[in-house]
Write a protein that holds these residues in place. Structure first.
Motif, PDB file in Angstrom:
ATOM      1  N   TYR A 144      -1.714  -3.051-108.415  1.00 48.92           N
ATOM      2  CA  TYR A 144      -2.753  -3.772-109.347  1.00 48.92           C
ATOM      3  C   TYR A 144      -3.009  -2.169-109.565  1.00 48.92           C
ATOM      4  O   TYR A 144      -3.368  -2.436-110.822  1.00 48.92           O
ATOM      5  N   LEU A 145      -3.102  -0.915-109.093  1.00 47.81           N
ATOM      6  CA  LEU A 145      -3.906   0.219-109.858  1.00 47.81           C
ATOM      7  C   LEU A 145      -2.927   0.512-111.255  1.00 47.81           C
ATOM      8  O   LEU A 145      -3.644   0.316-112.437  1.00 47.81           O
ATOM      9  N   VAL A 146      -1.642   0.353-110.764  1.00 50.82           N
ATOM     10  CA  VAL A 146      -1.331   0.776-112.354  1.00 50.82           C
ATOM     11  C   VAL A 146      -1.102   0.283-112.978  1.00 50.82           C
ATOM     12  O   VAL A 146      -1.520  -0.162-114.495  1.00 50.82           O
ATOM     13  N   ALA A 147      -1.427  -1.597-112.144  1.00 52.57           N
ATOM     14  CA  ALA A 147      -1.179  -2.760-113.753  1.00 52.57           C
ATOM     15  C   ALA A 147      -2.235  -2.297-114.287  1.00 52.57           C
ATOM     16  O   ALA A 147      -2.400  -2.866-116.457  1.00 52.57           O
ATOM     17  N   SER A 150      -2.822   0.657-116.817  1.00 53.13           N
ATOM     18  CA  SER A 150      -2.143   0.271-118.313  1.00 53.13           C
ATOM     19  C   SER A 150      -2.466  -0.428-119.444  1.00 53.13           C
ATOM     20  O   SER A 150      -2.113  -0.691-120.098  1.00 53.13           O
ATOM     21  N   CYS A 151      -3.686  -1.795-118.422  1.00 53.86           N
ATOM     22  CA  CYS A 151      -4.561  -2.336-119.691  1.00 53.86           C
ATOM     23  C   CYS A 151      -5.992  -1.960-119.567  1.00 53.86           C
ATOM     24  O   CYS A 151      -5.901  -1.790-121.076  1.00 53.86           O
ATOM     25  N   MET A 184      -0.460 -12.665-106.812  1.00 56.77           N
ATOM     26  CA  MET A 184      -0.254 -11.501-108.417  1.00 56.77           C
ATOM     27  C   MET A 184      -1.119 -13.030-108.967  1.00 56.77           C
ATOM     28  O   MET A 184      -1.237 -12.291-110.261  1.00 56.77           O
ATOM     29  N   LEU A 185      -1.520 -14.200-108.256  1.00 57.12           N
ATOM     30  CA  LEU A 185      -1.557 -14.999-109.596  1.00 57.12           C
ATOM     31  C   LEU A 185      -2.758 -15.568-109.330  1.00 57.12           C
ATOM     32  O   LEU A 185      -4.075 -15.957-109.921  1.00 57.12           O
ATOM     33  N   GLN A 186      -3.808 -14.167-108.507  1.00 53.59           N
ATOM     34  CA  GLN A 186      -5.503 -14.781-108.613  1.00 53.59           C
ATOM     35  C   GLN A 186      -5.474 -14.574-109.626  1.00 53.59           C
ATOM     36  O   GLN A 186      -5.879 -13.428-110.469  1.00 53.59           O
ATOM     37  N   PRO A 187      -6.909 -15.250-110.087  1.00 53.01           N
ATOM     38  CA  PRO A 187      -7.560 -15.170-111.367  1.00 53.01           C
ATOM     39  C   PRO A 187      -7.846 -13.682-112.100  1.00 53.01           C
ATOM     40  O   PRO A 187      -7.965 -13.201-112.747  1.00 53.01           O
ATOM     41  N   SER A 191      -4.300 -11.291-114.597  1.00 54.35           N
ATOM     42  CA  SER A 191      -4.250 -10.861-115.895  1.00 54.35           C
ATOM     43  C   SER A 191      -3.358  -9.388-116.436  1.00 54.35           C
ATOM     44  O   SER A 191      -2.494  -9.488-117.634  1.00 54.35           O
ATOM     45  N   ALA A 192      -3.541  -8.625-115.651  1.00 58.52           N
ATOM     46  CA  ALA A 192      -2.985  -6.971-115.586  1.00 58.52           C
ATOM     47  C   ALA A 192      -2.124  -7.174-115.361  1.00 58.52           C
ATOM     48  O   ALA A 192      -0.757  -6.098-116.434  1.00 58.52           O
ATOM     49  N   PHE A 193      -0.948  -8.091-114.689  1.00 57.07           N
ATOM     50  CA  PHE A 193      -0.020  -8.001-114.708  1.00 57.07           C
ATOM     51  C   PHE A 193       1.200  -8.650-116.223  1.00 57.07           C
ATOM     52  O   PHE A 193       2.359  -9.108-115.917  1.00 57.07           O
ATOM     53  N   GLU A 194       0.018  -9.988-116.269  1.00 58.17           N
ATOM     54  CA  GLU A 194       0.668 -11.072-117.633  1.00 58.17           C
ATOM     55  C   GLU A 194       1.099 -10.282-119.294  1.00 58.17           C
ATOM     56  O   GLU A 194       1.769 -10.023-119.476  1.00 58.17           O
TER      57      GLU A 194
END
Length: 262
Positions: A144-147, A150-151, A184-187, A191-194
């Motif tokens: 999550y940190l890198v995702a 990246s955004c 990873m689907l939590q609101p 968005s970071a992974f999408e």
């Protein structure tokens, strides 16, 4: 707590100047002290290559698993974020249909990521943060940190403000036994992974005997195929294999990967 592997004395080769730091995040119900023991060989390889591991403890105490208590009875037993109760998740509007394992959510994972970033920045250092290493829950948080970096979000976005003095970025990640679950689907997370592919090089490490092995491999899909690598060792849910030769070979591969992508 921070840690920098030091060089040997006497006739050993000098340790090269520090090129960068990698945040190191432990598994659920363990600690930085335990992770240091688990990945000591990797830390030694990285130190020789000029990289430091910056260990950060979870904020909250928790009950460890029986196997953690067996091997590390003294603790402390910590985590970065609590797992939400399944019964609470089943009634949540955001819960997708599927197996109960897909309902795994964390409480305040975004806050946990911010606390890690703040703790690292609080430690005065002229050595830039260049990546992150994590095991189990720590690997999920590292992903999550890198995702989000990246955004362009978080303290370690890949295009940081010059006002930070030292230019940090999370351009490389080593995820040991990550688990693609419903968190990873939590609101506040998805968005970071999408925005995939995540703009970071990644090495994913799983154990062949780990029940969550396939879910770890699925994390690859969020990263660019040209900048990702997959490693499988012979054991279960542990960061590195137990066999000495296998461990040495894997840690050399991981160190070479990090050096090539920083």
């Amino acid at each position: 707590m921070s840690s920098a592997a030091s060089g040997g004395g006497g006739g050993s080769s000098p340790v090269p100047p520090h090129k960068g730091r990698l945040i190191a995040l432990h598994g659920n119900g363990t600690s930085s002290g335990i992770l240091k023991l688990q990945i000591a060989t990797l830390q030694q390889h990285l130190s020789r290559a000029g990289y430091l591991l910056e260990f950060v403890d979870g904020t909250f105490t928790c009950e460890p698993s029986a196997i953690v208590k067996q091997y590390f009875p003294r603790g402390p037993f910590l985590h970065y974020a609590a797992k939400l109760d399944d019964k609470d998740q089943v009634t949540a509007e955001s819960t997708p249909p599927g197996p109960i394992s897909d309902l795994w959510r964390y409480e305040n994972l975004e806050r946990a990521a911010t606390l890690v970033e703040e703790e690292v920045l609080r430690r005065s250092s002229s050595v830039p943060v260049v990546g992150v290493v994590g095991f189990s829950q720590g690997a999920n948080l590292a992903a999550y940190l890198v995702a989000r970096a990246s955004c362009g979000k978080g303290q370690f976005a890949l295009q940081p403000a010059p006002s930070m003095g030292v230019l940090h970025g999370l351009g490389v990640a080593v995820l040991m036994s990550p688990i693609k679950f419903g968190w990873m689907l939590q609101p506040d997370i998805k968005s970071a992974f999408e925005a995939a592919p995540i703009d970071a090089a990644v090495a994913i490490v799983v154990g062949a005997q780990d029940p969550a092995r396939d879910r770890g491999e699925k994390m690859l899909e969020y990263f660019d195929a040209s900048r990702r690598t997959f490693h499988e060792h012979s054991r279960g849910h542990q960061p590195l294999p137990s066999d000495r030769e296998e461990k040495l070979a894997l840690t050399k591969e991981l160190t070479d990967f990090i050096c090539a992508h920083v």
